[in-house]
Each structure stands twice: as C-alpha cells, then as structure tokens.
Design a protein around this motif. Structure first.
Motif, PDB file in Angstrom:
ATOM      1  N   THR A 111     114.990  44.526 -59.525  1.00 62.33           N
ATOM      2  CA  THR A 111     115.254  44.999 -60.884  1.00 62.33           C
ATOM      3  C   THR A 111     116.725  44.855 -61.238  1.00 62.33           C
ATOM      4  O   THR A 111     117.081  44.442 -62.350  1.00 62.33           O
ATOM      5  CB  THR A 111     114.825  46.475 -61.031  1.00 62.33           C
ATOM      6  N   ALA A 112     117.584  45.171 -60.286  1.00 60.31           N
ATOM      7  CA  ALA A 112     119.030  45.082 -60.531  1.00 60.31           C
ATOM      8  C   ALA A 112     119.501  43.635 -60.650  1.00 60.31           C
ATOM      9  O   ALA A 112     120.354  43.312 -61.482  1.00 60.31           O
ATOM     10  CB  ALA A 112     119.780  45.788 -59.412  1.00 60.31           C
ATOM     11  N   ALA A 113     118.934  42.765 -59.820  1.00 60.04           N
ATOM     12  CA  ALA A 113     119.410  41.376 -59.766  1.00 60.04           C
ATOM     13  C   ALA A 113     118.726  40.459 -60.775  1.00 60.04           C
ATOM     14  O   ALA A 113     119.270  39.405 -61.123  1.00 60.04           O
ATOM     15  CB  ALA A 113     119.215  40.815 -58.361  1.00 60.04           C
ATOM     16  N   HIS A 114     117.537  40.851 -61.242  1.00 60.34           N
ATOM     17  CA  HIS A 114     116.754  39.971 -62.120  1.00 60.34           C
ATOM     18  C   HIS A 114     116.211  40.778 -63.299  1.00 60.34           C
ATOM     19  O   HIS A 114     115.004  41.044 -63.382  1.00 60.34           O
ATOM     20  CB  HIS A 114     115.615  39.327 -61.334  1.00 60.34           C
ATOM     21  N   PRO A 115     117.065  41.157 -64.235  1.00 60.93           N
ATOM     22  CA  PRO A 115     116.671  42.063 -65.316  1.00 60.93           C
ATOM     23  C   PRO A 115     115.779  41.453 -66.393  1.00 60.93           C
ATOM     24  O   PRO A 115     115.297  42.177 -67.272  1.00 60.93           O
ATOM     25  CB  PRO A 115     118.025  42.492 -65.909  1.00 60.93           C
ATOM     26  N   ASN A 116     115.536  40.147 -66.325  1.00 61.23           N
ATOM     27  CA  ASN A 116     114.716  39.515 -67.362  1.00 61.23           C
ATOM     28  C   ASN A 116     113.232  39.833 -67.242  1.00 61.23           C
ATOM     29  O   ASN A 116     112.469  39.635 -68.188  1.00 61.23           O
ATOM     30  CB  ASN A 116     114.901  37.995 -67.334  1.00 61.23           C
ATOM     31  N   GLY A 117     112.801  40.300 -66.067  1.00 62.76           N
ATOM     32  CA  GLY A 117     111.397  40.628 -65.871  1.00 62.76           C
ATOM     33  C   GLY A 117     111.251  41.991 -65.235  1.00 62.76           C
ATOM     34  O   GLY A 117     112.209  42.546 -64.696  1.00 62.76           O
ATOM     35  N   ARG A 118     110.046  42.516 -65.283  1.00 61.78           N
ATOM     36  CA  ARG A 118     109.771  43.804 -64.652  1.00 61.78           C
ATOM     37  C   ARG A 118     109.061  43.584 -63.316  1.00 61.78           C
ATOM     38  O   ARG A 118     108.348  42.595 -63.140  1.00 61.78           O
ATOM     39  CB  ARG A 118     108.891  44.667 -65.553  1.00 61.78           C
ATOM     40  N   VAL A 119     109.247  44.525 -62.400  1.00 61.15           N
ATOM     41  CA  VAL A 119     108.583  44.436 -61.101  1.00 61.15           C
ATOM     42  C   VAL A 119     107.868  45.741 -60.810  1.00 61.15           C
ATOM     43  O   VAL A 119     108.359  46.831 -61.108  1.00 61.15           O
ATOM     44  CB  VAL A 119     109.600  44.105 -59.982  1.00 61.15           C
ATOM     45  N   PHE A 120     106.672  45.619 -60.259  1.00 64.61           N
ATOM     46  CA  PHE A 120     105.864  46.759 -59.839  1.00 64.61           C
ATOM     47  C   PHE A 120     105.554  46.572 -58.359  1.00 64.61           C
ATOM     48  O   PHE A 120     105.285  45.455 -57.925  1.00 64.61           O
ATOM     49  CB  PHE A 120     104.573  46.838 -60.653  1.00 64.61           C
ATOM     50  N   HIS A 121     105.573  47.644 -57.599  1.00 64.79           N
ATOM     51  CA  HIS A 121     105.401  47.482 -56.158  1.00 64.79           C
ATOM     52  C   HIS A 121     104.313  48.401 -55.618  1.00 64.79           C
ATOM     53  O   HIS A 121     104.051  49.480 -56.156  1.00 64.79           O
ATOM     54  CB  HIS A 121     106.715  47.757 -55.432  1.00 64.79           C
ATOM     55  N   THR A 122     103.705  47.942 -54.541  1.00 61.82           N
ATOM     56  CA  THR A 122     102.698  48.728 -53.848  1.00 61.82           C
ATOM     57  C   THR A 122     102.609  48.248 -52.408  1.00 61.82           C
ATOM     58  O   THR A 122     103.148  47.191 -52.067  1.00 61.82           O
ATOM     59  CB  THR A 122     101.323  48.604 -54.539  1.00 61.82           C
ATOM     60  N   THR A 123     101.959  49.019 -51.568  1.00 62.93           N
ATOM     61  CA  THR A 123     101.723  48.574 -50.193  1.00 62.93           C
ATOM     62  C   THR A 123     100.346  47.921 -50.105  1.00 62.93           C
ATOM     63  O   THR A 123      99.428  48.279 -50.846  1.00 62.93           O
ATOM     64  CB  THR A 123     101.800  49.745 -49.193  1.00 62.93           C
ATOM     65  N   CYS A 124     100.214  46.967 -49.207  1.00 62.94           N
ATOM     66  CA  CYS A 124      98.926  46.290 -49.031  1.00 62.94           C
ATOM     67  C   CYS A 124      98.865  45.653 -47.650  1.00 62.94           C
ATOM     68  O   CYS A 124      99.790  44.956 -47.238  1.00 62.94           O
ATOM     69  CB  CYS A 124      98.730  45.217 -50.103  1.00 62.94           C
ATOM     70  N   ASP A 125      97.778  45.898 -46.957  1.00 63.15           N
ATOM     71  CA  ASP A 125      97.469  45.202 -45.708  1.00 63.15           C
ATOM     72  C   ASP A 125      96.516  44.082 -46.070  1.00 63.15           C
ATOM     73  O   ASP A 125      95.331  44.320 -46.326  1.00 63.15           O
ATOM     74  CB  ASP A 125      96.827  46.159 -44.712  1.00 63.15           C
TER      75      ASP A 125
END
Length: 211
Positions: A111-125
């Motif tokens: 988010t800090a380095a690439h402000p042009n897009g949004r990021v959503f995060h989750t865990t996944c196996d």
C-alpha cells in the motif's frame, strides 16, 4: 499485435526472468539457472520474449490494457508473488494477496509503495481445498470481478537429492506445487464462469519458496 492476455503473460514471464529472487523451480536438485519455468510458461516465454528482441526491455506500460477485473496472487507475502502484486497495483489494479503465513506486513508495504491500487490480504493453504475455496469467496467479496488469478504459491524440498528428502517433505511439495495449482485453477474457473460477459485469465507460475 499481442492481445491483452498475451501481454500479461509476457509481462509475468519477464518478471520471472529478471527478478533476482527467482531460482529454478526444481524441487529437489541444485540448479545454477534462474530462468527455469514450467513447461507451459517456458513455451510462452520463448514465443513472447525470445522471439521479440526488445521484449526483455519491456516498459512498465506494457500491461496497461486490463480486462477490468481485480487480481488474485497466491504465495504473495514475499518474492515474485509480492512483485506481481506491486506491478499490478502500479497499473491501478485492486489485488488480493494470500500466503500460508500472515500477509498483513506485506499488504502494508504494498500500500505504501504502490498507491495506485488497493490490496486485500488473507491467509490460505493452497494444498487444502476448503482454504482455497475460502480464498475464492474472499476474492469475490473484495474484488467483485476477478480478471486475473495467478497461482504462484510454491515450495521446494531443500535443494538436495531426492533420496535425502524425507517422505513427508516430498508429499508436501506435491500437495503445494501440484494440487495447489489444480485447486486454485478449479476455484478460479468456478468464479470466472459466472462472470457473464467477462473473460478472466488464469496463470500458473508457481514460485519455488526460496527466501
């Protein structure tokens, strides 16, 4: 003239070639090559890159013709998966990243380095069907439409001879690197088939889990 899908694949293949963190995806034996790709990706790489002399100097503007959907990248807490996410965000895409470990620090950095897009995060196996199914639901909830799904999560067996690798490690490598790709592809296809009038793209690159 390359279509949008070909441009994206050439872009991903180029990142694999030039990213200093990428090594051979061979799970058990040492390799000095840092450009070993899966058979399918290698074929596209030869056609999209080697036959175009200037392709390795691709401008960052190469992948600007998005199909309008968001992006899912597995195995993106670091390495090339993280790089994929950042490159797409630079182009204004919303991206879902996941990893077997917590991605919150990676998401904050993106988010800090690439402000042009949004990021959503989750865990996944990715080796677990229920976990990948949950990832799919999370992606639809956050992105709405999934334009690109990149199966990047992968591990290696310690870069040693197969006879020196414990059976449980062999099993884990197969589950993550093979079953994980199949599960991710299946879930992505299930999502994309219901996106009426919209064509999504699935890319199987599989990182080697090198840190």
């Amino acid at each position: 003239m390359m279509n949008s899908s070909s441009k994206v694949l050439a872009f991903l293949a180029t990142l694999l070639v030039i990213n200093n963190n990428i090594y051979s995806t061979n799970a058990f034996t040492p390799s000095t090559s840092n450009t070993h790709l899966s058979t399918s990706t290698s074929f596209i790489s030869r056609n999209a890159i080697n036959n175009t002399p200037t392709q390795l100097q691709m401008s960052k503007s190469t992948v600007t013709e998005g199909n309008g959907g968001g992006v899912v990248v597995t195995g993106a807490a670091g390495g090339v998966g993280y790089a994929y996410a950042g490159e797409f965000m630079d182009r204004g895409y919303d991206v879902v990243i996941c990893d077997i470990k917590d991605c919150s620090i990676a998401a904050k950095a993106l988010t800090a380095a690439h402000p042009n897009g949004r990021v959503f995060h989750t865990t996944c196996d990715v080796s677990d069907a229920a976990s990948v199914e949950s990832l799919g639901k999370f992606a639809v909830e956050k992105l709405g439409t999934v334009g690109y799904w990149i199966n990047n999560a992968g591990i290696n067996g310690g870069r040693r001879a197969l006879m020196d690798v414990p059976l449980n490690t062999v099993e884990l490598v197969v589950k993550v690197n093979l079953l994980g790709v199949l599960l991710g592809t299946k879930i992505a296809m299930d999502i994309m088939k219901d996106q009426e009038g919209f064509t999504g793209e699935i890319f199987n690159t599989v990182g080697s889990g090198v840190k």
